[in-house]
Design a protein around this motif. Structure first.
Motif, PDB file in Angstrom:
ATOM      1  N   LEU A   2      -8.496  27.378   2.546  1.00 11.18           N
ATOM      2  CA  LEU A   2      -7.311  27.468   3.416  1.00 11.18           C
ATOM      3  C   LEU A   2      -6.068  27.524   2.543  1.00 11.18           C
ATOM      4  N   SER A   3      -5.616  28.719   2.198  1.00 14.45           N
ATOM      5  CA  SER A   3      -4.437  28.766   1.337  1.00 14.45           C
ATOM      6  C   SER A   3      -3.174  29.109   2.121  1.00 14.45           C
ATOM      7  N   TYR A   4      -3.331  29.644   3.338  1.00 14.76           N
ATOM      8  CA  TYR A   4      -2.159  30.043   4.125  1.00 14.76           C
ATOM      9  C   TYR A   4      -1.342  28.823   4.539  1.00 14.76           C
ATOM     10  N   ARG A   5      -0.035  28.874   4.328  1.00 10.16           N
ATOM     11  CA  ARG A   5       0.865  27.833   4.856  1.00 10.16           C
ATOM     12  C   ARG A   5       1.935  28.538   5.674  1.00 10.16           C
ATOM     13  N   HIS A   6       2.070  28.123   6.902  1.00 13.78           N
ATOM     14  CA  HIS A   6       3.038  28.810   7.765  1.00 13.78           C
ATOM     15  C   HIS A   6       4.480  28.517   7.351  1.00 13.78           C
ATOM     16  N   SER A   7       4.665  27.452   6.568  1.00 10.31           N
ATOM     17  CA  SER A   7       6.024  27.091   6.145  1.00 10.31           C
ATOM     18  C   SER A   7       6.724  28.209   5.356  1.00 10.31           C
ATOM     19  N   PHE A   8       5.961  29.135   4.781  1.00 14.84           N
ATOM     20  CA  PHE A   8       6.585  30.261   4.069  1.00 14.84           C
ATOM     21  C   PHE A   8       7.131  31.307   5.050  1.00 14.84           C
ATOM     22  N   HIS A   9       6.620  31.276   6.265  1.00 17.61           N
ATOM     23  CA  HIS A   9       6.910  32.378   7.199  1.00 17.61           C
ATOM     24  C   HIS A   9       7.626  31.940   8.473  1.00 17.61           C
ATOM     25  N   ALA A  10       7.790  30.629   8.647  1.00 16.76           N
ATOM     26  CA  ALA A  10       8.302  30.110   9.924  1.00 16.76           C
ATOM     27  C   ALA A  10       9.638  30.745  10.290  1.00 16.76           C
ATOM     28  N   GLY A  11       9.744  31.164  11.529  1.00 15.41           N
ATOM     29  CA  GLY A  11      10.999  31.727  12.027  1.00 15.41           C
ATOM     30  C   GLY A  11      11.205  33.194  11.669  1.00 15.41           C
ATOM     31  N   ASN A  12      10.184  33.842  11.148  1.00 18.71           N
ATOM     32  CA  ASN A  12      10.358  35.265  10.812  1.00 18.71           C
ATOM     33  C   ASN A  12      10.262  36.129  12.080  1.00 18.71           C
ATOM     34  N   HIS A  13      10.362  37.437  11.920  1.00 23.74           N
ATOM     35  CA  HIS A  13      10.368  38.303  13.114  1.00 23.74           C
ATOM     36  C   HIS A  13       9.090  38.162  13.928  1.00 23.74           C
ATOM     37  N   ALA A  14       7.972  37.893  13.244  1.00 24.26           N
ATOM     38  CA  ALA A  14       6.703  37.755  13.961  1.00 24.26           C
ATOM     39  C   ALA A  14       6.704  36.482  14.810  1.00 24.26           C
ATOM     40  N   ASP A  15       7.267  35.408  14.275  1.00 19.40           N
ATOM     41  CA  ASP A  15       7.383  34.176  15.063  1.00 19.40           C
ATOM     42  C   ASP A  15       8.305  34.398  16.266  1.00 19.40           C
ATOM     43  N   VAL A  16       9.369  35.138  16.059  1.00 19.82           N
ATOM     44  CA  VAL A  16      10.297  35.385  17.173  1.00 19.82           C
ATOM     45  C   VAL A  16       9.554  36.100  18.305  1.00 19.82           C
ATOM     46  N   LEU A  17       8.774  37.099  17.956  1.00 21.63           N
ATOM     47  CA  LEU A  17       8.020  37.811  19.002  1.00 21.63           C
ATOM     48  C   LEU A  17       6.990  36.881  19.657  1.00 21.63           C
ATOM     49  N   LYS A  18       6.193  36.218  18.808  1.00 17.13           N
ATOM     50  CA  LYS A  18       5.119  35.344  19.317  1.00 17.13           C
ATOM     51  C   LYS A  18       5.662  34.252  20.230  1.00 17.13           C
ATOM     52  N   HIS A  19       6.717  33.602  19.778  1.00 18.80           N
ATOM     53  CA  HIS A  19       7.228  32.456  20.529  1.00 18.80           C
ATOM     54  C   HIS A  19       8.038  32.888  21.758  1.00 18.80           C
ATOM     55  N   SER A  20       8.581  34.097  21.741  1.00 21.59           N
ATOM     56  CA  SER A  20       9.212  34.614  22.971  1.00 21.59           C
ATOM     57  C   SER A  20       8.139  34.800  24.036  1.00 21.59           C
ATOM     58  N   GLU A  60      12.265  34.486   4.897  1.00 20.57           N
ATOM     59  CA  GLU A  60      11.883  35.344   6.032  1.00 20.57           C
ATOM     60  C   GLU A  60      12.646  35.002   7.306  1.00 20.57           C
ATOM     61  N   TYR A  61      12.969  33.724   7.473  1.00 21.94           N
ATOM     62  CA  TYR A  61      13.669  33.344   8.716  1.00 21.94           C
ATOM     63  C   TYR A  61      15.051  33.977   8.816  1.00 21.94           C
ATOM     64  N   LEU A  62      15.611  34.346   7.653  1.00 24.08           N
ATOM     65  CA  LEU A  62      16.945  34.952   7.669  1.00 24.08           C
ATOM     66  C   LEU A  62      16.934  36.295   8.388  1.00 24.08           C
ATOM     67  N   GLU A  63      15.770  36.946   8.357  1.00 23.13           N
ATOM     68  CA  GLU A  63      15.657  38.229   9.069  1.00 23.13           C
ATOM     69  C   GLU A  63      14.961  38.040  10.411  1.00 23.13           C
ATOM     70  N   GLY A  64      14.814  36.811  10.830  1.00 18.37           N
ATOM     71  CA  GLY A  64      14.171  36.501  12.109  1.00 18.37           C
ATOM     72  C   GLY A  64      15.103  35.675  12.965  1.00 18.37           C
ATOM     73  N   ILE A  65      14.743  34.398  13.119  1.00 19.22           N
ATOM     74  CA  ILE A  65      15.487  33.537  14.044  1.00 19.22           C
ATOM     75  C   ILE A  65      16.980  33.457  13.709  1.00 19.22           C
ATOM     76  N   ALA A  66      17.316  33.490  12.406  1.00 22.58           N
ATOM     77  CA  ALA A  66      18.735  33.369  12.029  1.00 22.58           C
ATOM     78  C   ALA A  66      19.580  34.508  12.601  1.00 22.58           C
ATOM     79  N   ARG A  67      18.943  35.647  12.853  1.00 25.44           N
ATOM     80  CA  ARG A  67      19.708  36.791  13.363  1.00 25.44           C
ATOM     81  C   ARG A  67      20.016  36.687  14.854  1.00 25.44           C
TER      82      ARG A  67
END
Ligand code: SAM
Length: 280
Positions: A2-20, A60-67
């Motif tokens: 298990l090497s994936y950590r979501h902390s690297f990607h949290a709030g990115n464009h994919a999270d914005v879509l998924k969580h919407s 990544e969040y800068l191009e996601g939730i931050a926008r």
């Protein structure tokens, strides 16, 4: 493994879509006065600090939730999701991003239930701590796919099952289809929401063919792309496949996606899609 950590990607464009999409489904389930189960098979850590080394390293969040989180022209379809994000960021700066379990925690009612599973040895204790005082929630260090068999059908006979694997193992692409089949066999009226990344388009085409071949009906595909498909490494788009979507979801996403696309991909190189893979 298990090497994936979501902390690297949290709030990115994919999270914005998924969580919407997640928030809109939850809000629709809440329109009836009856309880439901929120089953999160791959729950992650729950809360992500955006000033952490992981989040800052990728940005990544800068191009996601931050926008989007402070825009004052947000469509109504974002209201529930944004209320959850704002709950964790009470002042003007964006410090935390709530993952899917914390978004559900904010939106669910007192009589709804959460069942969350996470396998990672570092993320599981973080998730468990978040829910220590929440009597609605069960948090297990367990295989999410097994939980589909173990928890369905729920006593309330109403549920959203969110499946959000990291796809670091190629087998995830087959396991999600098997998981949905297992779930559907036990509980055909549940709403199943599966997230997918577009890294190689062929993998997604195959995934959709396999889902179609199950014979399951009412499969809606929702996708948001930030770059054209490519053979190079990296995610160019992401999507949600929703089985038994609430009747309003198609229209809601048709309203929301053009706004999200403009806000998240201002260079015009993105795309959006809402399509029935299998209709009624
Ligand atoms: N759903 C979360 C959110 O939206 O905030 C993010 C989840 S992240 C994309 C995927 C998570 O699945 C990782 O934290 C990983 O450790 C976990 N995981 C991987 N395989 C798993 C399995 N078989 N069962 C449960 N969790 C698993």
């Amino acid at each position: 493994m298990l090497s994936y950590r979501h902390s690297f990607h949290a709030g990115n464009h994919a999270d914005v879509l998924k969580h919407s999409v997640q928030s809109l489904i939850i809000e629709s389930l809440k329109e009836k006065d009856k309880p439901f189960l929120y089953l999160d098979t791959h729950a992650g850590a729950g809360r992500y600090q955006l000033s952490s080394e992981h989040a800052e390293r990728t940005g990544e969040y800068l191009e996601g939730i931050a926008r989007i989180w402070q825009r004052d022209d947000q469509p109504a379809e974002l209201a529930a999701y944004m209320s959850a994000v704002k709950h964790f960021n009470r002042n003007e700066s964006l410090r935390y991003y709530p993952g899917s379990p914390l978004i559900a925690r904010q939106l669910l009612r007192e009589y709804d239930k959460l069942h969350l599973t996470e396998l990672h040895p570092s993320d599981f204790p973080l998730l468990r701590n978040e829910f220590q005082k929440d009597a609605r929630a069960r948090v297990l260090r367990a295989d999410g796919y097994q939980q589909i068999k173990a928890q369905l059908p729920p006593p309330s006979r109403r549920a959203l099952i969110l499946m959000d694997p990291p796809y670091e193992l190629k087998t995830d692409y087959q396991d999600v289809v098997k998981g949905i089949q297992e779930g559907y066999k036990r509980f055909a009226t549940g709403t199943y929401a599966l997230w997918y990344p577009v890294v190689m388009r062929q993998q997604i085409k195959r995934l959709l063919r396999e889902l179609e071949a199950t014979g399951i009906r009412r499969i809606l595909q929702i996708e948001l792309g930030v770059r054209p498909d490519s053979d190079q490494r990296g995610m160019t788009a992401s999507g949600m496949i929703v089985i038994n979507p609430p009747w309003k979801l198609e229209q809601q996403m048709n309203n929301l996606l053009p706004w999200l696309l403009e806000a998240l991909v201002p260079n015009g190189h993105g795309h959006q899609l809402v399509k029935w893979v299998v209709p009624e």
